[in-house]
Motif scaffolding. Structure first.
Motif, PDB file in Angstrom:
ATOM      1  N   LEU A 108      -7.044  -0.746   1.291  1.00 46.54           N
ATOM      2  CA  LEU A 108      -6.450   0.439   0.693  1.00 46.54           C
ATOM      3  C   LEU A 108      -7.281   1.695   0.964  1.00 46.54           C
ATOM      4  CD1 LEU A 108      -4.131   1.423  -1.167  1.00 46.54           C
ATOM      5  CD2 LEU A 108      -5.686   1.050  -3.108  1.00 46.54           C
ATOM      6  N   ASP A 109      -6.686   2.646   1.675  1.00 45.53           N
ATOM      7  CA  ASP A 109      -7.332   3.930   1.945  1.00 45.53           C
ATOM      8  C   ASP A 109      -6.788   5.035   1.044  1.00 45.53           C
ATOM      9  OD1 ASP A 109      -8.980   2.915   3.904  1.00 45.53           O
ATOM     10  OD2 ASP A 109      -7.674   3.472   5.555  1.00 45.53           O
ATOM     11  N   ASN A 110      -5.463   5.079   0.891  1.00 48.44           N
ATOM     12  CA  ASN A 110      -4.829   6.185   0.168  1.00 48.44           C
ATOM     13  C   ASN A 110      -3.939   5.655  -0.950  1.00 48.44           C
ATOM     14  OD1 ASN A 110      -4.454   6.879   3.449  1.00 48.44           O
ATOM     15  ND2 ASN A 110      -5.687   8.303   2.267  1.00 48.44           N
ATOM     16  N   ALA A 111      -4.033   6.269  -2.115  1.00 46.49           N
ATOM     17  CA  ALA A 111      -3.167   5.908  -3.233  1.00 46.49           C
ATOM     18  C   ALA A 111      -3.174   7.030  -4.261  1.00 46.49           C
ATOM     19  CB  ALA A 111      -3.636   4.606  -3.880  1.00 46.49           C
ATOM     20  N   LYS A 112      -2.042   7.195  -4.936  1.00 44.85           N
ATOM     21  CA  LYS A 112      -2.000   8.140  -6.040  1.00 44.85           C
ATOM     22  C   LYS A 112      -2.812   7.580  -7.204  1.00 44.85           C
ATOM     23  CE  LYS A 112       2.714   9.791  -5.068  1.00 44.85           C
ATOM     24  NZ  LYS A 112       4.102   9.801  -5.601  1.00 44.85           N
ATOM     25  N   HIS A 113      -3.607   8.443  -7.804  1.00 44.59           N
ATOM     26  CA  HIS A 113      -4.451   8.010  -8.910  1.00 44.59           C
ATOM     27  C   HIS A 113      -3.599   7.435 -10.050  1.00 44.59           C
ATOM     28  CE1 HIS A 113      -7.794   8.076 -11.785  1.00 44.59           C
ATOM     29  NE2 HIS A 113      -8.580   8.169 -10.740  1.00 44.59           N
ATOM     30  N   GLU A 114      -2.484   8.078 -10.355  1.00 47.69           N
ATOM     31  CA  GLU A 114      -1.637   7.602 -11.458  1.00 47.69           C
ATOM     32  C   GLU A 114      -1.019   6.252 -11.140  1.00 47.69           C
ATOM     33  OE1 GLU A 114       2.625   9.788 -10.426  1.00 47.69           O
ATOM     34  OE2 GLU A 114       1.384  10.561 -12.052  1.00 47.69           O
TER      35      GLU A 114
ATOM     36  N   ASN B  11       0.830  -1.215   0.000  1.00 48.10           N
ATOM     37  CA  ASN B  11       0.000   0.000   0.000  1.00 48.10           C
ATOM     38  C   ASN B  11       0.859   1.258   0.000  1.00 48.10           C
ATOM     39  OD1 ASN B  11      -2.022  -1.939   0.383  1.00 48.10           O
ATOM     40  ND2 ASN B  11      -3.211  -0.572   1.699  1.00 48.10           N
ATOM     41  N   ALA B  12       1.974   1.204   0.735  1.00 46.74           N
ATOM     42  CA  ALA B  12       2.852   2.377   0.812  1.00 46.74           C
ATOM     43  C   ALA B  12       3.398   2.741  -0.564  1.00 46.74           C
ATOM     44  CB  ALA B  12       4.002   2.105   1.782  1.00 46.74           C
ATOM     45  N   LEU B  13       3.628   1.730  -1.388  1.00 45.02           N
ATOM     46  CA  LEU B  13       4.120   1.991  -2.736  1.00 45.02           C
ATOM     47  C   LEU B  13       3.061   2.703  -3.570  1.00 45.02           C
ATOM     48  CD1 LEU B  13       6.632   1.452  -4.484  1.00 45.02           C
ATOM     49  CD2 LEU B  13       5.508  -0.644  -5.278  1.00 45.02           C
ATOM     50  N   LEU B  14       1.811   2.285  -3.410  1.00 45.70           N
ATOM     51  CA  LEU B  14       0.719   2.928  -4.151  1.00 45.70           C
ATOM     52  C   LEU B  14       0.475   4.357  -3.675  1.00 45.70           C
ATOM     53  CD1 LEU B  14      -1.720  -0.116  -4.196  1.00 45.70           C
ATOM     54  CD2 LEU B  14      -0.599   0.882  -6.200  1.00 45.70           C
ATOM     55  N   ALA B  15       0.712   4.598  -2.392  1.00 41.46           N
ATOM     56  CA  ALA B  15       0.450   5.922  -1.829  1.00 41.46           C
ATOM     57  C   ALA B  15       1.622   6.882  -2.014  1.00 41.46           C
ATOM     58  CB  ALA B  15       0.120   5.799  -0.344  1.00 41.46           C
TER      59      ALA B  15
END
Length: 412
Positions: free
Chosen positions: A391-397, A355-359
């Motif tokens: 998953l709560d937070n992630a960059k859209h891209e 998740n940290a990678l996505l955020a």
């Protein structure tokens, strides 16, 4: 059959084939979304917990943009029931707990069953729950501590019911009534959410959640930190308590979900991580009740979806002791090569893209990690692309790159 239903049928088949360890057309993309569909659509946790229907625009945006092969609804409490009970083991967004409206809820770990109450709980868990645990966990239910409903002789019963005239007992019953009404309303709202997902042409991955007996005892009664020390301080009492809860509650899986036609049941595993107990303790205290839940779910033609939270590298051989093609294991932290060569031979694995990678990571980092996981976990089938936690937070891209990479390189 219209286009939406045709695509739904294709997605459902892709997920079903993967769970059965077959190779579908491609690797399914099924993120464990929780707050992401809210944040990405500008919906606060507070609004979602006040009225579940407020989540619908978020789900619609998420499904239309990312087209997952199944939707993970996630679990949010209803604020109205919490406030009716005066719940004190949770904190939730809004003025009652002074948390920002955009904050998620927080579960507070505490010990609600005292050391010297173990014996009483094992002998009569219903009475202890009613008169001790509920009053300690919900301030508006403190009156329940005055009840004594264990008398089996009629004359004694007619004496004991005098407690229902007590003002604090009346207050507790009124709070339960209000919370019950809120629960009914929340159920109706969630039905509308599920219908909205179906109307978009998507299925939910799981149709229910069940907490296995060890985790239920740790989460709700002894506290997670306390229950893992009980393995050494009160091993006999802990084993007896977990066995008692297993005896009482496992049949509830059938009553709740099999009777409603559920296909899959979500089992979040909180206390079985490598750091909390040795492999020997895991096999003695944790695995028996988890295996019982897995077995009864399978016996009733449903699939257990087990979310192995935390590190799980020392549990893989034990987790492999299940019927082939009947179980799904989600992993937060695991050696994916080792998992593929053990559990992956008998059960479907959900990937654990961090998740940290996505955020916080870059698009390029997401692409490389996605390709790495596909290279290791996809061959032979039995792999669903997923993230490490709800998953709560992630960059859209990053979400876009993750999905596009999965679809491009996850072909069979």
């Amino acid at each position: 059959m219209d286009e939406k239903q045709l695509k739904k049928q294709q997605r459902d088949q892709r997920v079903n084939d993967t769970i059965e360890l077959k190779e579908p057309d491609r690797v399914p993309f099924v993120p464990k979304t929780s707050g992401f569909y809210l944040e990405d659509a500008g919906i606060s946790f507070y609004d979602a917990m006040m009225d579940a229907r407020n989540m619908i625009p978020g789900f619609q945006k998420y499904m239309r943009e990312f087209e997952p092969d199944a939707v993970n609804i996630g679990g949010l409490y209803g604020i109205n029931a919490l406030e009716a009970l005066g719940t004190n083991y949770l904190k939730w967004p809004g003025p009652t707990c002074n948390l920002p409206l955009t904050s998620s809820f927080q579960h507070l770990d505490d010990t609600y069953l005292k050391d010297d109450e173990y014996k009483e709980f094992i002998e009569d868990p219903t009475h202890v729950t009613l008169t001790k645990l509920l009053p300690r966990k919900h301030k508006k239910l403190k009156g329940l501590s005055k009840l004594y409903l264990r008398e089996v002789y009629d004359a004694g019963f007619f004496q004991d019911i005098a407690a229902f005239a007590d003002p604090e007992v009346k207050e507790a019953l009124h709070a339960l009534e209000k919370a019950g009404e809120a629960a009914v309303e929340r159920g109706k709202q969630m039905a509308e959410v599920r219908k909205a997902i179906q109307d978009e042409g998507f299925s939910t991955l799981c149709q229910g959640t069940f907490f296995i007996p060890f985790d239920a005892f740790g989460d709700s009664i002894r506290g997670i930190l306390q229950v893992v020390t009980d393995i050494y301080d009160y091993p006999d009492e802990l084993k007896a308590a977990v066995d008692k809860i297993t005896e009482m509650n496992v049949e509830r899986i059938v009553k709740l979900y099999a009777s409603r036609g559920a296909k899959r049941v979500f089992l979040p595993l909180h206390c079985g991580v490598d750091e909390f107990m040795s492999p020997q303790a895991y096999e003695k205290f944790y695995w028996p009740c988890l295996k019982r839940c897995i077995d009864i779910i399978i016996e009733n033609n449903m699939t257990p979806v087990c979310f192995c939270e935390g590190n799980y590298n020392t549990r893989l051989e034990v987790l492999s002791q299940v019927p082939k093609g009947k179980v799904v294991y989600m992993f937060e932290k695991v050696d994916i090569k080792k998992a593929k060569n053990t559990v992956g031979k008998v059960a479907c694995i959900c990937g654990n893209l961090p998740n940290a990678l996505l955020a916080f990571g870059t698009k390029e980092q997401v692409i490389e990690e996605t390709k790495r996981q596909l290279d290791i976990l996809a061959p032979g089938g039995g792999f669903i692309m997923d993230c490490s936690l709800m998953l709560d937070n992630a960059k859209h891209e990053n979400m876009e790159a993750w999905r596009e990479t999965t679809l491009k390189y996850g072909q069979y």
